[in-house]
Scaffold this motif. Structure first.
Motif, PDB file in Angstrom:
ATOM      1  N   TYR A   1      34.754  -4.146-103.570  1.00 41.02           N
ATOM      2  CA  TYR A   1      36.203  -3.964-103.612  1.00 41.02           C
ATOM      3  C   TYR A   1      36.638  -2.504-103.599  1.00 41.02           C
ATOM      4  O   TYR A   1      37.796  -2.202-103.312  1.00 41.02           O
ATOM      5  CB  TYR A   1      36.786  -4.646-104.854  1.00 41.02           C
ATOM      6  CG  TYR A   1      36.678  -6.159-104.841  1.00 41.02           C
ATOM      7  CD1 TYR A   1      36.062  -6.831-103.798  1.00 41.02           C
ATOM      8  CD2 TYR A   1      37.194  -6.920-105.885  1.00 41.02           C
ATOM      9  CE1 TYR A   1      35.945  -8.214-103.794  1.00 41.02           C
ATOM     10  CE2 TYR A   1      37.087  -8.306-105.893  1.00 41.02           C
ATOM     11  CZ  TYR A   1      36.461  -8.945-104.844  1.00 41.02           C
ATOM     12  OH  TYR A   1      36.350 -10.311-104.832  1.00 41.02           O
ATOM     13  N   SER A   2      35.742  -1.591-103.911  1.00 36.57           N
ATOM     14  CA  SER A   2      36.100  -0.171-103.934  1.00 36.57           C
ATOM     15  C   SER A   2      35.858   0.515-102.589  1.00 36.57           C
ATOM     16  O   SER A   2      36.293   1.653-102.394  1.00 36.57           O
ATOM     17  CB  SER A   2      35.303   0.546-105.026  1.00 36.57           C
ATOM     18  OG  SER A   2      33.912   0.542-104.714  1.00 36.57           O
ATOM     19  N   ARG A   3      35.171  -0.150-101.667  1.00 40.76           N
ATOM     20  CA  ARG A   3      34.787   0.496-100.402  1.00 40.76           C
ATOM     21  C   ARG A   3      35.974   0.797 -99.501  1.00 40.76           C
ATOM     22  O   ARG A   3      35.984   1.776 -98.755  1.00 40.76           O
ATOM     23  CB  ARG A   3      33.786  -0.385 -99.656  1.00 40.76           C
ATOM     24  CG  ARG A   3      32.441  -0.504-100.346  1.00 40.76           C
ATOM     25  CD  ARG A   3      31.568  -1.504 -99.652  1.00 40.76           C
ATOM     26  NE  ARG A   3      30.326  -1.751-100.399  1.00 40.76           N
ATOM     27  CZ  ARG A   3      29.642  -2.875-100.348  1.00 40.76           C
ATOM     28  NH1 ARG A   3      30.076  -3.876 -99.588  1.00 40.76           N
ATOM     29  NH2 ARG A   3      28.542  -3.024-101.063  1.00 40.76           N
ATOM     30  N   MET A   4      36.983  -0.053 -99.555  1.00 44.60           N
ATOM     31  CA  MET A   4      38.145   0.125 -98.692  1.00 44.60           C
ATOM     32  C   MET A   4      38.860   1.442 -98.993  1.00 44.60           C
ATOM     33  O   MET A   4      39.279   2.170 -98.084  1.00 44.60           O
ATOM     34  CB  MET A   4      39.091  -1.063 -98.884  1.00 44.60           C
ATOM     35  CG  MET A   4      40.199  -1.158 -97.872  1.00 44.60           C
ATOM     36  SD  MET A   4      41.049  -2.746 -98.050  1.00 44.60           S
ATOM     37  CE  MET A   4      42.591  -2.358 -97.249  1.00 44.60           C
TER      38      MET A   4
ATOM     39  N   LEU B   1      44.030  -7.999-101.628  1.00 44.54           N
ATOM     40  CA  LEU B   1      42.745  -8.389-102.215  1.00 44.54           C
ATOM     41  C   LEU B   1      41.848  -9.044-101.171  1.00 44.54           C
ATOM     42  O   LEU B   1      40.636  -8.782-101.132  1.00 44.54           O
ATOM     43  CB  LEU B   1      42.953  -9.338-103.391  1.00 44.54           C
ATOM     44  CG  LEU B   1      41.676  -9.764-104.111  1.00 44.54           C
ATOM     45  CD1 LEU B   1      40.964  -8.556-104.708  1.00 44.54           C
ATOM     46  CD2 LEU B   1      41.963 -10.792-105.201  1.00 44.54           C
ATOM     47  N   LEU B   2      42.420  -9.896-100.310  1.00 44.63           N
ATOM     48  CA  LEU B   2      41.642 -10.491 -99.229  1.00 44.63           C
ATOM     49  C   LEU B   2      41.043  -9.411 -98.341  1.00 44.63           C
ATOM     50  O   LEU B   2      39.871  -9.486 -97.942  1.00 44.63           O
ATOM     51  CB  LEU B   2      42.530 -11.422 -98.395  1.00 44.63           C
ATOM     52  CG  LEU B   2      41.909 -11.995 -97.115  1.00 44.63           C
ATOM     53  CD1 LEU B   2      40.711 -12.881 -97.433  1.00 44.63           C
ATOM     54  CD2 LEU B   2      42.949 -12.774 -96.312  1.00 44.63           C
ATOM     55  N   SER B   3      41.843  -8.378 -98.039  1.00 52.89           N
ATOM     56  CA  SER B   3      41.356  -7.270 -97.208  1.00 52.89           C
ATOM     57  C   SER B   3      40.269  -6.479 -97.918  1.00 52.89           C
ATOM     58  O   SER B   3      39.285  -6.063 -97.295  1.00 52.89           O
ATOM     59  CB  SER B   3      42.519  -6.349 -96.833  1.00 52.89           C
ATOM     60  OG  SER B   3      43.516  -7.048 -96.117  1.00 52.89           O
ATOM     61  N   MET B   4      40.441  -6.262 -99.218  1.00 51.71           N
ATOM     62  CA  MET B   4      39.411  -5.563 -99.984  1.00 51.71           C
ATOM     63  C   MET B   4      38.101  -6.334 -99.936  1.00 51.71           C
ATOM     64  O   MET B   4      37.017  -5.743 -99.961  1.00 51.71           O
ATOM     65  CB  MET B   4      39.870  -5.375-101.432  1.00 51.71           C
ATOM     66  CG  MET B   4      41.002  -4.365-101.585  1.00 51.71           C
ATOM     67  SD  MET B   4      41.817  -4.399-103.211  1.00 51.71           S
ATOM     68  CE  MET B   4      40.498  -3.823-104.284  1.00 51.71           C
TER      69      MET B   4
ATOM     70  N   GLY C   1      30.227  -2.494 -95.963  1.00 54.91           N
ATOM     71  CA  GLY C   1      28.904  -2.543 -96.585  1.00 54.91           C
ATOM     72  C   GLY C   1      27.839  -3.190 -95.724  1.00 54.91           C
ATOM     73  O   GLY C   1      26.698  -3.337 -96.164  1.00 54.91           O
ATOM     74  N   GLY C   2      28.189  -3.599 -94.496  1.00 57.14           N
ATOM     75  CA  GLY C   2      27.194  -4.155 -93.588  1.00 57.14           C
ATOM     76  C   GLY C   2      27.088  -5.663 -93.612  1.00 57.14           C
ATOM     77  O   GLY C   2      26.117  -6.213 -93.079  1.00 57.14           O
ATOM     78  N   SER C   3      28.089  -6.347 -94.213  1.00 53.96           N
ATOM     79  CA  SER C   3      28.064  -7.812 -94.258  1.00 53.96           C
ATOM     80  C   SER C   3      29.390  -8.394 -93.778  1.00 53.96           C
ATOM     81  O   SER C   3      30.103  -9.061 -94.543  1.00 53.96           O
ATOM     82  CB  SER C   3      27.770  -8.296 -95.681  1.00 53.96           C
ATOM     83  OG  SER C   3      26.543  -7.796 -96.158  1.00 53.96           O
ATOM     84  N   PRO C   4      29.775  -8.144 -92.525  1.00 53.87           N
ATOM     85  CA  PRO C   4      31.052  -8.684 -92.039  1.00 53.87           C
ATOM     86  C   PRO C   4      31.006 -10.202 -91.968  1.00 53.87           C
ATOM     87  O   PRO C   4      29.976 -10.786 -91.649  1.00 53.87           O
ATOM     88  CB  PRO C   4      31.169  -8.077 -90.628  1.00 53.87           C
ATOM     89  CG  PRO C   4      29.758  -7.825 -90.210  1.00 53.87           C
ATOM     90  CD  PRO C   4      29.023  -7.447 -91.462  1.00 53.87           C
TER      91      PRO C   4
ATOM     92  N   THR D   1      42.920   0.119-111.687  1.00 60.42           N
ATOM     93  CA  THR D   1      42.793   1.449-111.084  1.00 60.42           C
ATOM     94  C   THR D   1      42.369   1.351-109.627  1.00 60.42           C
ATOM     95  O   THR D   1      42.970   1.990-108.744  1.00 60.42           O
ATOM     96  CB  THR D   1      41.775   2.293-111.864  1.00 60.42           C
ATOM     97  OG1 THR D   1      42.221   2.454-113.210  1.00 60.42           O
ATOM     98  CG2 THR D   1      41.606   3.667-111.221  1.00 60.42           C
ATOM     99  N   ILE D   2      41.350   0.547-109.359  1.00 55.31           N
ATOM    100  CA  ILE D   2      40.861   0.403-107.982  1.00 55.31           C
ATOM    101  C   ILE D   2      41.913  -0.259-107.100  1.00 55.31           C
ATOM    102  O   ILE D   2      42.171   0.183-105.973  1.00 55.31           O
ATOM    103  CB  ILE D   2      39.547  -0.396-107.967  1.00 55.31           C
ATOM    104  CG1 ILE D   2      38.440   0.417-108.652  1.00 55.31           C
ATOM    105  CG2 ILE D   2      39.144  -0.763-106.542  1.00 55.31           C
ATOM    106  CD1 ILE D   2      37.163  -0.348-108.868  1.00 55.31           C
TER     107      ILE D   2
END
Length: 386
Positions: free
Chosen positions: A32-35, A192-195, A203-206, A340-341
């Motif tokens: 969830y933090s990658r976006m 949230l869905l987008s996150m 992260g390599g898991s689309p 925060t995220i």
């Protein structure tokens, strides 16, 4: 008479709550933090000169007002060479009139239509397939008539990712900001869905895409035989297709501030719920473990809250004030990290939902449960081609 060992109960609840806390941290500090990180990195990049020709495709049905409002923003993109193909699905005469008027001004606008005789196939999939067949270029960008890019550099930012070895580029879309709890709820839900799905792709898991803002090579679409594997379903032209053709090597994500698509709020809560239930239908066909993983995160958030409340009540009854304070602080810590995220990601993507996520986060397992009940109780024939 039943003897209750409160000390044992406290130890069990404390252990269980701690486990749920660790699982929640894994999601929020991981996928969830990658976006947020990706958006920050892409906004620092210089202007893009990698602009291969591309075709923008959309299917319209009784969307004249939306075409009039949004299509010029796509046709006027700052991009060296592109075409826009609008496929008309038995719309009223207004759609065709708008397209004719715009066609006089924009020579790169092309239109075609789905034959009225077409039966026993999803007309949305047929429309996209017809648009791809009519397209001149290798890169296909998919969007909807009700979507509007936030910048004239939307296509430039997408095409930054059109690199060798890349077949799919996933972008971000969300609703226009408006007042009211319903607007905040569905904007939070879409974020949230987008996150989830964009974070997984980073992260390599689309595992899915949304057909309002995404691109793929015509070659990979044709080699996969298009929507051949999804013909029985009405939906799946976006998420199921990406689920089938994406992998960790061929998929990239575009999250710069100039690459965002906006859309109006649904006309009713019922319309939004129908769309969500539709994704419940296609989600059952996803390959891999991601759908189970997403549900696992939702329900562990609920179990963490339940465990915290139970531990607080039991600790107070036993006058174990240190344990009660520890449970409360653990709950505060989880909410602080999640908030925060989420809030920083919302700000990076231009969303104005401030602290509403606190309430959304608490009640989202109930939202999820209502959607699953709606899906289970519906006639499955409603989601199959006729």
């Amino acid at each position: 008479m039943i003897n209750i060992d409160y000390n044992s109960a406290i130890i069990i609840m404390l252990s269980f709550g701690g486990l749920m806390f660790i699982i929640q941290l894994f999601y929020f500090l991981g996928p969830y933090s990658r976006m947020l990180k990706c958006s920050k990195q892409q906004n620092k990049l210089q202007e893009n000169d990698n602009c291969p020709p591309l075709s923008v495709i959309m299917v319209t049905k009784d969307s004249a007002s939306m075409l009039k409002e949004n299509l010029p923003a796509i046709l006027e993109q700052d991009y060296p060479e592109f075409e826009v193909i609008v496929v008309n699905d038995e719309s009223s005469i207004e759609d065709e009139n708008i397209l004719k008027i715009l066609g006089h001004t924009y020579q790169h606008l092309y239109r075609t239509f789905i034959p009225k005789t077409a039966r026993y196939v999803s007309r949305k999939k047929l429309g996209i397939a017809m648009g791809i067949k009519a397209s001149k270029y290798d890169w296909i960008v998919i969007t909807e008539p009700y979507c509007k890019p936030t910048s004239k550099n939307w296509l430039r930012n997408l095409s930054r990712n059109f690199t060798p070895g890349t077949d799919i580029v996933l972008g971000y879309s969300n609703y226009e900001s408006e007042k009211g709890l319903f607007a905040k709820r569905i904007i939070s839900d879409m974020l949230l869905l987008s996150m989830r799905f964009l974070g997984r792709a980073i992260g390599g898991s689309p595992y899915m895409g949304i057909g309002r803002n995404m691109a793929y090579r015509k070659e990979v679409y044709l080699s996969h035989k298009g929507f051949h594997n999804q013909l029985p379903l009405l939906r799946g032209d976006d998420d199921l297709l990406i689920n089938e053709i994406s992998n960790k090597r061929n998929t990239k994500v575009c999250l710069s501030s100039d690459s965002i698509m906006r859309m109006p709020l649904p006309e009713s809560k019922k319309q939004w719920k129908e769309e969500k239930i539709g994704y419940e239908v296609t989600g059952n066909h996803y390959k891999g473990y991601t759908r189970v993983s997403n549900s696992f995160e939702t329900w562990t958030s609920l179990l963490f809250n339940i465990a915290t409340v139970a531990l607080l009540l039991t600790s107070i009854l036993c006058k174990e004030w240190i344990i009660a304070a520890s449970a409360f602080l653990l709950w505060i810590l989880r909410e602080a990290i999640a908030m925060t995220i989420f809030i920083k990601t919302a700000k990076a993507m231009g969303e104005k939902i401030s602290l509403y996520f606190f309430f959304y986060d608490i009640f989202r397992p109930l939202y999820s449960l209502s959607l699953k009940i709606g899906y289970i109780t519906r006639n499955k024939a409603d989601y199959m081609r006729r």
